[in-house]
Design a protein around this motif. Sequence first.
Motif, mmCIF file in Angstrom:
data_model
loop_
_atom_site.group_PDB
_atom_site.id
_atom_site.type_symbol
_atom_site.label_atom_id
_atom_site.label_comp_id
_atom_site.label_asym_id
_atom_site.label_seq_id
_atom_site.Cartn_x
_atom_site.Cartn_y
_atom_site.Cartn_z
ATOM 1 N N UNK A 80 -38.052 16.735 14.823
ATOM 2 C CA UNK A 80 -37.350 15.795 13.954
ATOM 3 C C UNK A 80 -35.881 15.881 14.327
ATOM 4 N N UNK A 81 -35.364 14.817 14.917
ATOM 5 C CA UNK A 81 -34.007 14.819 15.446
ATOM 6 C C UNK A 81 -33.089 14.044 14.511
ATOM 7 N N UNK A 82 -32.097 14.729 13.994
ATOM 8 C CA UNK A 82 -31.081 14.118 13.137
ATOM 9 C C UNK A 82 -30.184 13.289 14.061
ATOM 10 N N UNK A 83 -30.588 12.049 14.313
ATOM 11 C CA UNK A 83 -30.043 11.244 15.415
ATOM 12 C C UNK A 83 -28.532 11.029 15.338
ATOM 13 N N UNK A 84 -28.034 10.547 14.212
ATOM 14 C CA UNK A 84 -26.597 10.272 14.144
ATOM 15 C C UNK A 84 -25.781 11.556 14.123
ATOM 16 N N UNK A 85 -26.318 12.607 13.532
ATOM 17 C CA UNK A 85 -25.654 13.910 13.590
ATOM 18 C C UNK A 85 -25.580 14.384 15.035
ATOM 19 N N UNK B 21 -41.328 13.316 19.522
ATOM 20 C CA UNK B 21 -39.884 13.317 19.315
ATOM 21 C C UNK B 21 -39.567 12.186 18.344
ATOM 22 N N UNK B 22 -39.224 12.548 17.104
ATOM 23 C CA UNK B 22 -38.978 11.548 16.054
ATOM 24 C C UNK B 22 -37.503 11.550 15.687
ATOM 25 N N UNK B 23 -36.850 10.454 15.970
ATOM 26 C CA UNK B 23 -35.445 10.312 15.616
ATOM 27 C C UNK B 23 -35.341 9.808 14.185
ATOM 28 N N UNK B 24 -34.630 10.553 13.363
ATOM 29 C CA UNK B 24 -34.392 10.141 11.979
ATOM 30 C C UNK B 24 -32.977 9.559 11.958
ATOM 31 N N UNK B 25 -32.884 8.284 11.571
ATOM 32 C CA UNK B 25 -31.622 7.551 11.676
ATOM 33 C C UNK B 25 -31.179 7.073 10.299
ATOM 34 N N UNK C 24 -41.627 5.195 23.116
ATOM 35 C CA UNK C 24 -42.969 5.475 23.623
ATOM 36 C C UNK C 24 -43.931 5.456 22.441
ATOM 37 N N UNK C 25 -44.957 4.644 22.480
ATOM 38 C CA UNK C 25 -45.835 4.528 21.312
ATOM 39 C C UNK C 25 -46.549 5.835 20.954
ATOM 40 N N UNK C 26 -46.703 6.729 21.906
ATOM 41 C CA UNK C 26 -47.434 7.963 21.631
ATOM 42 C C UNK C 26 -46.533 9.134 21.269
ATOM 43 N N UNK C 27 -45.364 9.243 21.898
ATOM 44 C CA UNK C 27 -44.621 10.485 21.776
ATOM 45 C C UNK C 27 -43.199 10.366 21.237
ATOM 46 N N UNK C 28 -42.634 9.180 21.187
ATOM 47 C CA UNK C 28 -41.262 9.011 20.706
ATOM 48 C C UNK C 28 -41.258 7.894 19.670
ATOM 49 N N UNK C 29 -40.689 8.195 18.508
ATOM 50 C CA UNK C 29 -40.560 7.135 17.514
ATOM 51 C C UNK C 29 -39.272 7.312 16.730
ATOM 52 N N UNK C 30 -38.954 6.320 15.946
ATOM 53 C CA UNK C 30 -37.739 6.339 15.144
ATOM 54 C C UNK C 30 -38.098 5.991 13.711
ATOM 55 N N UNK C 31 -37.443 6.657 12.807
ATOM 56 C CA UNK C 31 -37.654 6.431 11.385
ATOM 57 C C UNK C 31 -36.284 6.235 10.750
ATOM 58 N N UNK C 32 -36.111 5.126 10.058
ATOM 59 C CA UNK C 32 -34.846 4.814 9.407
ATOM 60 C C UNK C 32 -34.893 5.290 7.960
ATOM 61 N N UNK D 65 -49.918 22.006 8.505
ATOM 62 C CA UNK D 65 -50.156 22.974 9.584
ATOM 63 C C UNK D 65 -49.772 22.432 10.951
ATOM 64 N N UNK D 66 -48.754 21.593 10.985
ATOM 65 C CA UNK D 66 -48.224 21.089 12.256
ATOM 66 C C UNK D 66 -47.016 21.925 12.640
ATOM 67 N N UNK D 67 -46.851 22.139 13.903
ATOM 68 C CA UNK D 67 -45.676 22.853 14.404
ATOM 69 C C UNK D 67 -44.503 21.870 14.353
ATOM 70 N N UNK D 68 -43.456 22.225 13.612
ATOM 71 C CA UNK D 68 -42.329 21.315 13.412
ATOM 72 C C UNK D 68 -41.017 22.049 13.688
ATOM 73 N N UNK D 69 -40.073 21.316 14.244
ATOM 74 C CA UNK D 69 -38.755 21.855 14.546
ATOM 75 C C UNK D 69 -37.728 20.753 14.289
ATOM 76 N N UNK D 70 -36.667 21.082 13.576
ATOM 77 C CA UNK D 70 -35.613 20.117 13.279
ATOM 78 C C UNK D 70 -34.437 20.368 14.212
ATOM 79 N N UNK D 71 -33.959 19.294 14.835
ATOM 80 C CA UNK D 71 -32.818 19.363 15.741
ATOM 81 C C UNK D 71 -31.620 18.775 15.005
#
Length: 127
Positions: A10-15, A52-56, A67-75, A96-102
């Motif tokens: 979970x990538x804090x995109x604007x940060x 890789x999920x960009x949180x915007x 990428x429809x399978x591996x990269x997405x964006x959530x507003x 029970x998913x492995x999660x990491x916040x960037x």
Amino acid sequence: MISTKPTVYLIDALNFLRSFLQVPQHDEEKTLRALIAALNDVSLTEFKGSTFRLIIDGGFRNIGPTSPENVDALFSEEQTADEVILEQAIYLKNAARRVCVVTYDKGITQNLRGEGIKILSCEKFLK
């Protein structure tokens, strides 16, 4: 450093853009598109099992293809990006998913650590 184990990042995109890359506001959309393109490429390598999920922050806007399978964006829409990240991270951990916040955001990192969620600085993410 990105793990080769399947992980939801979970990538804090604007940060990421503002605090780490120090991108001027007028260049954010262009740089965001470049970040998405780079993540699309990375997602096809040994990190194929990861997401890789960009949180915007804010409402939907066209940021280019993901990428429809591996990269997405959530507003975040009416919420803050921090609220969405915390909600998503807790949900994924409980599923029970492995999660990491960037992120570089010190405010949210305290809440994430309290929930036992892994945090990766922007620098380490790029290594």
